[in-house]
Design a protein around this motif. Structure first.
Motif, PDB file in Angstrom:
ATOM      1  N   HIS A 185       0.820  -1.215   0.000  1.00 50.00           N
ATOM      2  CA  HIS A 185       0.000   0.000   0.000  1.00 50.00           C
ATOM      3  C   HIS A 185       0.854   1.265   0.000  1.00 50.00           C
ATOM      4  O   HIS A 185       0.359   2.350  -0.320  1.00 50.00           O
ATOM      5  CB  HIS A 185      -0.921   0.003   1.224  1.00 50.00           C
ATOM      6  CG  HIS A 185      -1.832  -1.173   1.288  1.00 50.00           C
ATOM      7  ND1 HIS A 185      -2.978  -1.284   0.540  1.00 50.00           N
ATOM      8  CD2 HIS A 185      -1.738  -2.330   1.999  1.00 50.00           C
ATOM      9  CE1 HIS A 185      -3.572  -2.434   0.793  1.00 50.00           C
ATOM     10  NE2 HIS A 185      -2.836  -3.083   1.673  1.00 50.00           N
ATOM     11  N   LEU A 186       2.119   1.132   0.376  1.00 51.90           N
ATOM     12  CA  LEU A 186       3.007   2.302   0.424  1.00 51.90           C
ATOM     13  C   LEU A 186       3.562   2.662  -0.955  1.00 51.90           C
ATOM     14  O   LEU A 186       4.190   3.700  -1.114  1.00 51.90           O
ATOM     15  CB  LEU A 186       4.166   2.058   1.393  1.00 51.90           C
ATOM     16  CG  LEU A 186       3.785   1.845   2.863  1.00 51.90           C
ATOM     17  CD1 LEU A 186       5.033   1.605   3.703  1.00 51.90           C
ATOM     18  CD2 LEU A 186       2.997   3.034   3.400  1.00 51.90           C
ATOM     19  N   TYR A 187       3.347   1.782  -1.951  1.00 50.05           N
ATOM     20  CA  TYR A 187       3.835   2.089  -3.307  1.00 50.05           C
ATOM     21  C   TYR A 187       2.638   2.382  -4.200  1.00 50.05           C
ATOM     22  O   TYR A 187       1.895   1.478  -4.597  1.00 50.05           O
ATOM     23  CB  TYR A 187       4.673   0.952  -3.883  1.00 50.05           C
ATOM     24  CG  TYR A 187       5.418   1.374  -5.137  1.00 50.05           C
ATOM     25  CD1 TYR A 187       6.595   2.103  -5.046  1.00 50.05           C
ATOM     26  CD2 TYR A 187       4.912   1.086  -6.411  1.00 50.05           C
ATOM     27  CE1 TYR A 187       7.272   2.529  -6.179  1.00 50.05           C
ATOM     28  CE2 TYR A 187       5.579   1.504  -7.551  1.00 50.05           C
ATOM     29  CZ  TYR A 187       6.758   2.225  -7.430  1.00 50.05           C
ATOM     30  OH  TYR A 187       7.417   2.649  -8.557  1.00 50.05           O
ATOM     31  N   ASP A 188       2.466   3.653  -4.514  1.00 44.58           N
ATOM     32  CA  ASP A 188       1.311   4.123  -5.272  1.00 44.58           C
ATOM     33  C   ASP A 188       1.606   4.092  -6.773  1.00 44.58           C
ATOM     34  O   ASP A 188       2.735   4.339  -7.206  1.00 44.58           O
ATOM     35  CB  ASP A 188       0.975   5.548  -4.834  1.00 44.58           C
ATOM     36  CG  ASP A 188      -0.266   6.088  -5.510  1.00 44.58           C
ATOM     37  OD1 ASP A 188      -1.370   5.672  -5.117  1.00 44.58           O
ATOM     38  OD2 ASP A 188      -0.122   6.921  -6.437  1.00 44.58           O
ATOM     39  N   ASP A 189       0.570   3.825  -7.568  1.00 48.91           N
ATOM     40  CA  ASP A 189       0.732   3.732  -9.019  1.00 48.91           C
ATOM     41  C   ASP A 189       1.145   5.069  -9.643  1.00 48.91           C
ATOM     42  O   ASP A 189       1.715   5.094 -10.741  1.00 48.91           O
ATOM     43  CB  ASP A 189      -0.569   3.260  -9.675  1.00 48.91           C
ATOM     44  CG  ASP A 189      -0.892   1.814  -9.345  1.00 48.91           C
ATOM     45  OD1 ASP A 189       0.022   1.097  -8.911  1.00 48.91           O
ATOM     46  OD2 ASP A 189      -2.065   1.414  -9.508  1.00 48.91           O
TER      47      ASP A 189
END
Length: 760
Positions: A735-739
């Motif tokens: 969840h900490l890596y956003d698109d």
């Protein structure tokens, strides 16, 4: 081999493998032979061979032989060889050798005082008995080595120790790697044997293909690039030494410098043994872009190694200064490179910090720099506080290690000797055809300074008025905040190093396609867009930065001359005061100096403005040690006669970026299967180098303290940390890596609200 009690061994087979034990004499002779080969281009093969023959003679001691048979604990085995060298190899040469031998596991120590957690060499040698050579080992006659280097200053003598140390480290690792691979029946995957002449032929074909597509007559900017290429190729036959390539941004100097390097190396391969190209880039973020451009140009050959600091471990597990394990595998578990490739693309941080390092993992590759063509891209961005040591290293490589060095710059070469700068480089030959004329021909923009500080809202308003516009700011948080302010606009995009390299490549490909088709592109980016990216906008906004950065930003505006010069607009602005929008410390000094110049000159890219800029940044600092803040040169001058060089202290002081970064492997969705496979393979390998190279494109660098917090919160885990230390950290909280924004490490416990909804 029968491990009877009378045989002296260097290594036992790897755990779980039945095989022959390695006799000590056999290992020493192998390492000596390899080290001599490594040092051949430096002119000191006999000394390097002696280092190899002596480095592990401490294993001849009964205590180590009991340990290797599982009947005792690990003991110091590197001091013995150092003591022997100091006693039998001459008082001066022997002491230089002792540094390398004593440090071949833990690193080069200081001569006199504790430093870096290492016992000083003098203390390690004090009152130690002189050991005998193992049976079957005989040292070569050492020629008049001291007479050859007696005229060297302290810098040159210490540099030689570090280069010989590199020969020993690489030879020891290669020999041990070959032994363990043979015991396990595995191939050794190392190096690349493609000749430079073959690569040059591929590049020539690629450049010819580009020329054919340009049409007749070519556009003015393409005609200029062709002139630059012709000029560098014509001058590639000049004798090795120092060169400059002064071409404004957009003039094609990246491929032109590679073309020069390959031809220059080929022309001088036989007489001067030039054998590789090392391409040094100022920023980590553009290493993969440049390496990708080179791979495309050199296809189908895979001859490019990209190496930055992603997997250089800071906290590698160790049980002592001599810890290597009974089988020697422990020292092979670091994902370090020895640069045994035809073309190496690296960063200025990796390159220069390695030249001043004391760590085996960092120093291992140094001997392979000898006999290279080194291209320093954006040479004027060398770190101010270490400028004089860097220039001394450049001189040393050209003078004593057979290197040719090309100083690439879009502005004026600021590091040449002149009246205001006596410490600058001399005898530097220009490769470009008339740099002053090139500047005038490539002037494609008008540059304006916005007087009022710009808030995020003010910048967002400007971005909304232009369908195609680029805004470059000085840090990731500023870019994120500005992008959030315009994310409802068509074509809003964000490009920062919070995105992994593979993710950035995909975004850039989409942006280029949209620009060509005339679709809206409102791009907010950090400085990673400024070098190595072939992209063109009609309008560019640039936060105040160094003049060299402003020049690079201007190179992303009207790049191909598709607009009239007065229609390409570059606007320089000062960000409104905000704690999260300030430039990084290492860039703030450049921005501050540029601010003074912007106040004085209407055109900050004019030759007069650039002259003033470097006068403020470099030349006026020479009187008060501002260009050697750690006093490295002075410390080496003081210890020149005693040979008590402070290697550990220098390595600790020479840190270009104090706030060190640490890598995190992120779950980039389009490459999920590839990443999962690589991580799974990492659970089983002994030597992780190949996997580390493959994972580099899925890495995001974060402050080391932030990664510690992520790890403590369970958002990041270390893979096989008992063996690999902190090299491989993978993001488990996806969840900490956003698109769109990439990695956000501010809240390690963040969870996407959608994922908390059943069935969401």
């Amino acid at each position: 081999m029968d491990q009877n009690e009378h045989t002296v061994f260097a290594h036992s087979p790897p755990d779980g493998v039945e095989g022959e034990w390695e006799p000590l004499a056999e290992h020493l002779i192998k390492v000596g032979t390899l080290a001599a080969g490594c040092a051949k281009r430096m002119g000191h093969p006999e000394v390097a061979e002696a280092l190899g023959l002596l480095h592990d003679i401490g294993k001849n001691h009964p205590d180590f032989q009991r340990y290797i048979r599982g009947k005792g604990v690990s003991v110091d085995h590197s001091t013995a060889g150092a003591v022997y060298a100091a006693k039998h190899c001459g008082a001066k040469v022997g002491r230089l050798m002792a540094f390398a031998i004593a440090g071949h596991h833990a690193g080069l120590a200081n001569g006199l005082a504790m430093g870096g957690g290492l016992t000083p060499l003098t203390e390690r040698l004090r009152d130690k008995p002189v050991p005998a050579l193992p049976a079957g080992v005989e040292l070569p006659a050492l020629p008049a080595t001291w007479q050859r280097i007696s005229g060297y200053g302290g810098f040159s003598r210490a540099f030689l120790v570090r280069m010989l140390f590199a020969c020993l480290i690489d030879a020891d690792r290669l020999a041990t790697e070959a032994y363990t691979a043979k015991a396990k029946g595995e191939p050794v995957d190392r190096g690349c044997a493609i000749p430079l002449a073959t690569l040059r032929a591929s590049l020539t074909s690629y450049l010819s293909g580009i020329t054919q597509k340009l049409g007749t007559p070519p556009a003015p900017v393409n005609a200029l690039r062709a002139r630059v290429l012709d000029s560098v190729l014509e001058k590639a036959t000049l004798p090795p030494g120092l060169f400059s390539l002064t071409v404004p941004t957009g003039g094609g100097k990246t491929l032109a410098s590679l073309a020069f390097a390959l031809k220059h190396a080929e022309v001088h391969a036989e007489e001067h043994d030039l054998r590789r190209v090392v391409y040094v880039i100022p920023f980590t973020s553009i290493v993969e872009q440049t390496a990708g451009e080179f791979r495309k140009a050199l296809a189908p050959h895979d001859a490019v190694l990209e190496h930055h600091s992603n997997f250089d471990p800071k906290n590698f597990p160790s049980k002592g200064e001599d810890d290597e394990g009974k089988d020697g595998v422990h020292k092979l578990q670091l994902a370090t490179e020895n640069w045994d490739w035809p073309i190496v693309v690296t960063t200025a941080v990796q390159f220069f910090e390695s030249l001043f390092s004391n760590r085996p993992s960092r120093c291992r590759k140094l001997h392979n720099i000898a006999g290279s063509v080194i291209v320093l891209d954006e040479a004027q961005t060398l770190p101010v506080k270490f400028l004089l040591p860097c220039l001394e290293a450049i001189r040393e490589l050209a003078t004593h290690y057979g290197c040719s060095i090309v100083l690439c710059t879009a502005t004026q070469p600021a590091i040449l000797k002149r009246l205001q700068f006596e410490q600058g480089l001399e005898n530097v030959r220009e490769l470009a055809p008339d740099p002053l004329a090139l500047y005038q021909e490539l002037k494609r923009v008008t540059l304006t300074r916005i007087k009022e500080p710009q808030t995020v809202d003010a910048l967002a308003a400007r971005l909304r008025t232009e369908p195609q516009i680029l805004c470059i700011v000085n840090n990731r948080r500023h870019a994120r905040d500005l992008h959030r302010a315009i994310q409802d606009q068509p074509g809003a995009r964000l490009l920062t190093t919070s995105l992994c390299a593979a993710h950035r490549r995909a975004i850039l490909a989409d942006i280029k396609a949209d620009l060509v088709e005339g679709r809206p592109v409102r791009l907010v980016a950090t400085s990673l867009i400024e070098a190595g990216v072939d992209i063109s906008f009609p309008v560019v906004l640039r936060a105040e930065a160094g003049i060299e950065s402003i020049a690079q930003a201007a190179g992303r505006c009207n790049r191909e001359g598709e607009l009239a010069p007065e229609l390409g607009k570059v606007l320089i602005f000062k960000p409104a005061d905000h704690e999260n929008h300030k430039p990084p410390p290492e860039l703030s000094e450049f921005a501050k100096t540029a601010g003074l110049i912007l106040d004085k000159h209407d055109d900050p890219l004019s030759l007069a403005a650039i002259e003033d800029y470097f006068k403020e940044l470099y030349w006026l600092r020479t009187a008060h040690d501002g260009l050697d803040a750690a006093k490295i040169l002075k410390s080496l001058d003081v210890t020149c006669k005693s040979l008590n060089f402070p290697f550990a202290d220098i390595a600790n002081a020479f840190q270009i970026i104090k706030d060190s970064q640490a890598p995190i492997i992120v779950p980039y969705k389009p490459a999920k299967d590839d990443i999962d496979k690589l991580l799974n393979d990492l659970n089983y390998v002994k030597r992780p180098g190949a996997i580390a190279r493959a994972l580099q494109q899925y890495i995001v660098q974060v402050p080391r303290d932030s990664r510690r917090k992520l790890t403590a919160a369970g958002a990041v885990r270390l893979i096989r940390c008992e063996e690999f230390g902190d090299q491989f950290a993978v993001l488990d909280n996806g969840h900490l890596y956003d698109d769109i924004e990439g990695l956000d490490w501010d809240d390690p416990t963040y969870m996407d609200a959608k994922s908390l909804i059943c069935g969401g």
